[in-house]
Design a protein around this motif. Structure first.
Motif, short mmCIF file in Angstrom:
data_model
loop_
_atom_site.label_atom_id
_atom_site.label_comp_id
_atom_site.label_asym_id
_atom_site.label_seq_id
_atom_site.Cartn_x
_atom_site.Cartn_y
_atom_site.Cartn_z
N PRO A 61 0.83 -1.19 0.16
CA PRO A 61 0.04 -0.04 -0.05
C PRO A 61 1.03 1.32 -0.02
O PRO A 61 2.00 1.27 0.68
CB PRO A 61 -0.81 -0.06 1.24
CG PRO A 61 -0.79 -1.64 1.81
CD PRO A 61 0.49 -2.13 1.00
N TYR A 62 0.45 2.23 -0.65
CA TYR A 62 1.12 3.42 -0.87
C TYR A 62 1.73 3.99 0.13
O TYR A 62 3.10 4.37 0.29
CB TYR A 62 0.33 4.63 -1.52
CG TYR A 62 0.87 5.92 -1.73
CD1 TYR A 62 2.02 6.11 -2.74
CD2 TYR A 62 0.18 6.86 -0.86
CE1 TYR A 62 2.22 7.50 -2.79
CE2 TYR A 62 0.98 8.23 -1.03
CZ TYR A 62 2.05 8.48 -2.15
OH TYR A 62 2.52 9.79 -2.16
N GLY A 127 -12.93 11.77 -6.03
CA GLY A 127 -12.01 10.63 -5.43
C GLY A 127 -10.48 10.94 -5.70
O GLY A 127 -10.17 11.36 -6.92
N TRP A 128 -9.79 10.62 -4.81
CA TRP A 128 -8.24 10.57 -5.14
C TRP A 128 -7.39 9.53 -4.33
O TRP A 128 -7.95 9.01 -3.22
CB TRP A 128 -7.50 11.93 -5.01
CG TRP A 128 -7.68 12.55 -3.38
CD1 TRP A 128 -8.63 12.55 -2.58
CD2 TRP A 128 -6.40 13.16 -2.83
NE1 TRP A 128 -8.15 13.08 -1.46
CE2 TRP A 128 -6.75 13.62 -1.82
CE3 TRP A 128 -5.12 13.66 -3.39
CZ2 TRP A 128 -6.01 14.18 -0.84
CZ3 TRP A 128 -4.33 14.44 -2.71
CH2 TRP A 128 -4.78 14.63 -1.28
N LEU A 129 -6.11 9.60 -4.36
CA LEU A 129 -5.36 8.66 -3.60
C LEU A 129 -4.91 9.46 -2.27
O LEU A 129 -4.24 10.56 -2.19
CB LEU A 129 -4.12 8.45 -4.19
CG LEU A 129 -2.92 7.79 -3.44
CD1 LEU A 129 -3.29 5.98 -2.95
CD2 LEU A 129 -1.62 7.55 -4.37
N ARG A 130 -5.47 9.00 -1.06
CA ARG A 130 -4.84 9.46 0.10
C ARG A 130 -3.63 9.72 0.43
O ARG A 130 -2.68 8.68 0.22
CB ARG A 130 -5.40 8.68 1.30
CG ARG A 130 -5.38 9.27 2.73
CD ARG A 130 -5.90 8.46 3.91
NE ARG A 130 -7.64 8.24 3.72
CZ ARG A 130 -8.05 7.02 3.83
NH1 ARG A 130 -7.42 6.13 4.43
NH2 ARG A 130 -9.43 6.92 3.49
N GLY A 131 -3.05 10.69 0.71
CA GLY A 131 -1.54 10.81 1.02
C GLY A 131 -0.85 11.38 -0.31
O GLY A 131 0.29 11.65 -0.23
N GLY A 132 -1.49 11.59 -1.33
CA GLY A 132 -0.89 11.91 -2.59
C GLY A 132 -0.96 13.44 -2.68
O GLY A 132 -1.08 14.16 -1.63
N THR A 151 -6.57 4.40 0.09
CA THR A 151 -5.34 4.24 -0.03
C THR A 151 -5.45 2.82 -0.90
O THR A 151 -4.96 2.55 -1.75
CB THR A 151 -4.54 3.94 1.24
OG1 THR A 151 -5.50 3.35 2.24
CG2 THR A 151 -4.45 5.40 1.71
N ASP A 152 -5.64 1.60 -0.02
CA ASP A 152 -5.52 0.38 -0.58
C ASP A 152 -6.59 0.17 -1.68
O ASP A 152 -7.66 0.31 -1.53
CB ASP A 152 -5.89 -0.77 0.59
CG ASP A 152 -4.85 -0.98 1.40
OD1 ASP A 152 -3.88 -0.03 1.65
OD2 ASP A 152 -5.01 -1.40 2.74
N ASN A 153 -6.20 -0.38 -2.81
CA ASN A 153 -7.00 -0.57 -4.19
C ASN A 153 -7.52 0.62 -4.25
O ASN A 153 -8.88 0.76 -4.83
CB ASN A 153 -8.06 -1.52 -3.81
CG ASN A 153 -7.55 -2.84 -3.29
OD1 ASN A 153 -6.50 -3.41 -3.97
ND2 ASN A 153 -7.96 -3.48 -2.31
N SER A 154 -6.93 2.05 -4.38
CA SER A 154 -7.53 3.08 -4.32
C SER A 154 -8.22 3.33 -5.97
O SER A 154 -9.19 4.17 -6.30
CB SER A 154 -6.60 4.05 -4.36
OG SER A 154 -5.23 4.15 -5.33
#
Length: 251
Positions: A61-62, A127-132, A151-154
């Motif tokens: 995970p990212y 929607g977006w990638l958490r932490g991006g 995050t997981d499977n974003s």
């Protein structure tokens, strides 16, 4: 003779680096046989040029992958946005080895053809990638937008939210991420990419290295990435994997 032969073998043993990755097609694709994808290909090409062997660690995970890089548990991270805060923690390639177009993915029947002003995104769920990281226009409107992060499977999570109208749009740093998913599920004709102010410049992603890794080893890879960069068109590589995704699922 025995000692000489052993010394030759030891000298020829390639140096190694451990690189963490997270599943984010078409840049990096987690398969039963290991990683694949456009960014993976460029890493392997640079490593071959440097005479270094990569030990791949993933898919992770990212946010966990980011922590592994910061702690020095791994030497490199396959792709990462470059920011002043991150430059203190990591080494980055001088120029971006990975680049592409960007925008907001929405359904084809949406009345907007492009995002022109702050009002176009005010109150919208995206929607977006958490932490991006966010480009300037979206960062400026951060408080006006109702963000839905994962995050997981974003990719799957955000695209499924878009399909079910739980979000108005989805943002990925490269539009190719969403296009890969849509190609894989044969839905390219049902969605479109809306440009926003500044998106015409495209987006860049960098190869990142831990500051706890041997600097000579890092310098070898940085030099190899720089030498390799003129020899490929990254957007064409990404498009190749997008096309493959659509053909593969037709079989």
């Amino acid at each position: 003779m025995i000692f000489f032969f052993s010394a030759v073998l030891f000298a020829e043993k390639p140096e190694k680096i451990r690189v963490v990755y997270y599943h984010f097609p078409p840049d990096i694709i987690d398969t039963p046989n290991g990683p694949s994808g456009a960014a993976y290909d460029i890493w392997e090409r640079a490593a071959k040029r440097a005479g270094i062997k990569i030990e791949w660690s993933g898919s992770i995970p990212y946010l966990r992958a980011l922590k592994m890089l910061e702690s020095g548990r791994v030497d490199g991270m396959l792709r990462l946005a470059r920011t002043p805060e991150r430059e203190v923690k990591f080494y980055f390639t001088d120029k971006a080895p990975f680049w592409g177009s960007t925008g907001i993915i929405v359904k084809k029947n949406d009345s907007l053809q492009k995002i022109s002003t702050d009002k176009d995104v005010a109150g919208k769920k995206i929607g977006w990638l958490r932490g991006g990281t966010l480009p300037p226009f979206l960062a400026r409107n951060r408080e006006r937008i109702a963000w839905e992060s994962a995050t997981d499977n974003s990719i799957e999570v955000n695209m499924m939210k878009l399909q079910s109208d739980r979000v108005w749009g989805v943002y990925f740093i490269f539009s190719s991420t969403a296009l890969y998913y849509l190609s894989e599920h044969h839905m390219l004709a049902d969605y479109k990419v809306l440009p926003f102010p500044g998106s015409e410049k495209g987006s860049d992603m960098y190869a990142a290295f831990s500051r706890k890794t041997n600097k000579k080893l890092v310098d070898k890879m940085l030099h190899a990435f720089a030498e390799e960069r003129p020899h490929y068109d990254y957007e064409k590589l990404a498009q190749h994997y997008i096309d493959m995704a659509g053909r593969k699922t037709l079989k």
